[in-house]
Design an enzyme around this catalytic site. Structure first.
Site, PDB file in Angstrom:
ATOM      1  N   GLU A 118      -6.341  -2.510  20.043  1.00 34.48           N
ATOM      2  CA  GLU A 118      -6.048  -1.635  18.901  1.00 34.48           C
ATOM      3  C   GLU A 118      -4.597  -1.231  19.073  1.00 34.48           C
ATOM      4  OE1 GLU A 118      -4.972   1.099  16.746  1.00 34.48           O
ATOM      5  OE2 GLU A 118      -6.174   2.443  17.999  1.00 34.48           O
TER       6      GLU A 118
ATOM      7  N   CYS B  99      -1.386   5.779  15.299  1.00 35.85           N
ATOM      8  CA  CYS B  99      -1.273   4.413  14.776  1.00 35.85           C
ATOM      9  C   CYS B  99      -1.733   4.342  13.326  1.00 35.85           C
ATOM     10  CB  CYS B  99      -2.082   3.453  15.646  1.00 35.85           C
ATOM     11  SG  CYS B  99      -3.820   3.884  15.818  1.00 35.85           S
TER      12      CYS B  99
END
Length: 452
Positions: free
Chosen positions: A228, A262
């Site tokens: 990720e 993110c």
């Protein structure tokens, strides 16, 4: 070797942690394998009960854990409490759903019996970042440990205090020794850990560069990885949107955790008819944010987690302005603190459009129409998520296929939820966390076939 964590707000030392020797590291890895051999045999109902207790430990000690998060990486204390509570939620979620997720999957074939079982695979290494130091770990640990695996944590050095506390959560909850272990090691030990026979798979949340390096190592050793990585999420606003509501969502989507996420909205793509109104109202809302000591209950914007991060963000701001962006608000830096910043007239080719900006910087981008907005959205190497704000949700749903990202949110910021799979496409990584998908990443889906 010693690691020091320091408060990014005032520079004061928070803790000092001694790195494991090579011998001590190997011993921990070996103990993880021994623990797995016993842990996998513990009834699932008991593993779920322990996970439920871990959630309660988090709630019972929320102030202790929240303060460590804030001291080590600068998150406002209210947000740190929310992070700890979210960790407790993910524990509850898997404690309540693991038996369903891990049940045998019956498949009708010519056999007398045929089904898929879900067996644990062994020790799973987690390489985790500093920006959500508790949440990133628990969203991996809750499903992975409950499936019968053991866990090894290699956390970011500036949040080793959080890493120590996370290990203690599982100890306080009553988990057997060595089922979850915190490894205080330098990143140069990563390949030693991944290559060890004990480690069967790994998950990493971090930068594109870190993901690429770890994926190369895991591939060389033929071990599964889930990545990720970074993101450059688009926040698209149509002309029919409720602008006041959209601005409120956008403010949280960009400035939560001081923009260090993110999945934060980073590129605000506005259909030209509402561009000026949105930019004006958003800029005014940013002006109302309260900067200061993140331990202060009233603070909404703290420092960035490290000086190098603030320096990098300021360089991106200056580069974008030099490329033609308009500085509408902010732009100044003082140590780890970077003033919330709004840039107008951002276009492809500018740093604020092309690069991931990890901090309180909002890039305002003008689109000619809806189709152009989606074209601009797709001009990114990342693929975590997109938000669309509109009153016409039925029409917005028809545009979902135009988005290559792994998430598409209408009238809401992109966020993780234990009940929904989470991950990315393109340079944002591969694999999924959370929901049933997250539990399936680290199990052996074994085909069982019985004839006659």
């Amino acid at each position: 070797m010693e690691f020091k964590s320091s408060n990014p707000y005032n520079g004061e030392e928070v803790g000092v942690y001694t790195a494991l020797t090579k011998e001590a590291l190997v011993e921990k890895l070996n103990k993880s394998q021994i623990a797995f051999n016993a842990w996998r045999k513990v009834p699932l109902s008991e593993r779920c009960s322990l996970l439920k207790k871990a959630g309660q430990v988090l709630r019972d000690n929320i102030e202790e854990y929240a303060q460590m998060i804030t001291l080590e990486m600068g998150k406002p204390i209210k947000e740190s409490r929310s992070e700890v509570n979210k960790c407790a939620w993910v524990c509850d979620y898997y404690a309540e759903n693991a038996e369903t997720f891990l049940a045998n999957e019956i498949i009708k074939t010519d056999a007398a019996q045929s089904f898929v079982s879900h067996d644990p695979i062994g020790s799973v290494l987690a390489i985790m970042p500093w920006n959500f130091p508790f949440w990133q770990v628990f969203r991996y640990a809750a499903p992975t440990l409950t499936a019968g695996n053991t866990g090894l944590l290699k956390h970011a050095p500036n949040v080793f205090g959080c890493a120590k506390q996370i290990e203690e959560v599982f100890i306080r909850a009553g988990y057997p020794r060595y089922v979850f272990q915190n490894l205080i090691v330098h990143h140069d030990q990563t390949e030693t850990i991944i290559s060890h026979d004990t480690v069967k798979a790994l998950t990493l949340t971090g930068s594109e560069r870190a993901g690429s390096a770890v994926a190369e190592i895991s591939g060389r050793h033929i071990k599964k990885s889930v990545l990720e990585l970074g993101g450059n999420n688009a926040f698209i606003v149509w002309e029919d949107a409720d602008i006041d509501a959209s601005v409120k969502i956008a403010l949280t989507a960009r400035m939560l955790n001081c923009g260090q996420s993110c999945i934060a909205a980073k590129r605000f793509i506005l259909v030209e008819g509402i561009y000026e109104e949105f930019v004006t109202k958003f800029t005014n809302a940013v002006k109302e944010l309260k900067s200061g000591d993140p331990m202060d209950e009233n603070t909404t914007i703290g420092p960035l987690a490290r000086l190098d991060l603030a320096n990098q963000l300021n360089a991106q701001v200056k580069e974008s302005v030099a490329q033609g962006a308009k500085l509408l608000l902010g732009g100044t830096q003082n140590g780890c603190y970077h003033e919330p910043t709004v840039l107008g007239d951002v276009v492809p080719g500018m740093a604020a459009f092309d690069q991931e900006t990890f901090g309180p910087l909002a890039a305002m981008i003008k689109a000619k129409d809806i189709d152009h907005a989606f074209e601009l959205s797709e001009k990114s190497k990342y693929g975590l998520g997109v938000t669309v704000c509109t009153k016409n949700t039925e029409k917005a749903l028809k545009y979902a296929h135009k988005v290559s990202d792994a998430a598409y949110f209408i009238n809401e910021l992109v966020k993780s939820d234990p009940r929904l799979p989470f991950g990315g496409t393109k340079k944002s990584g591969y694999g999924r966390e959370l929901a049933k998908d997250g539990m399936m990443e680290f199990v052996n889906r074994k085909t069982i076939y019985v004839k006659g």
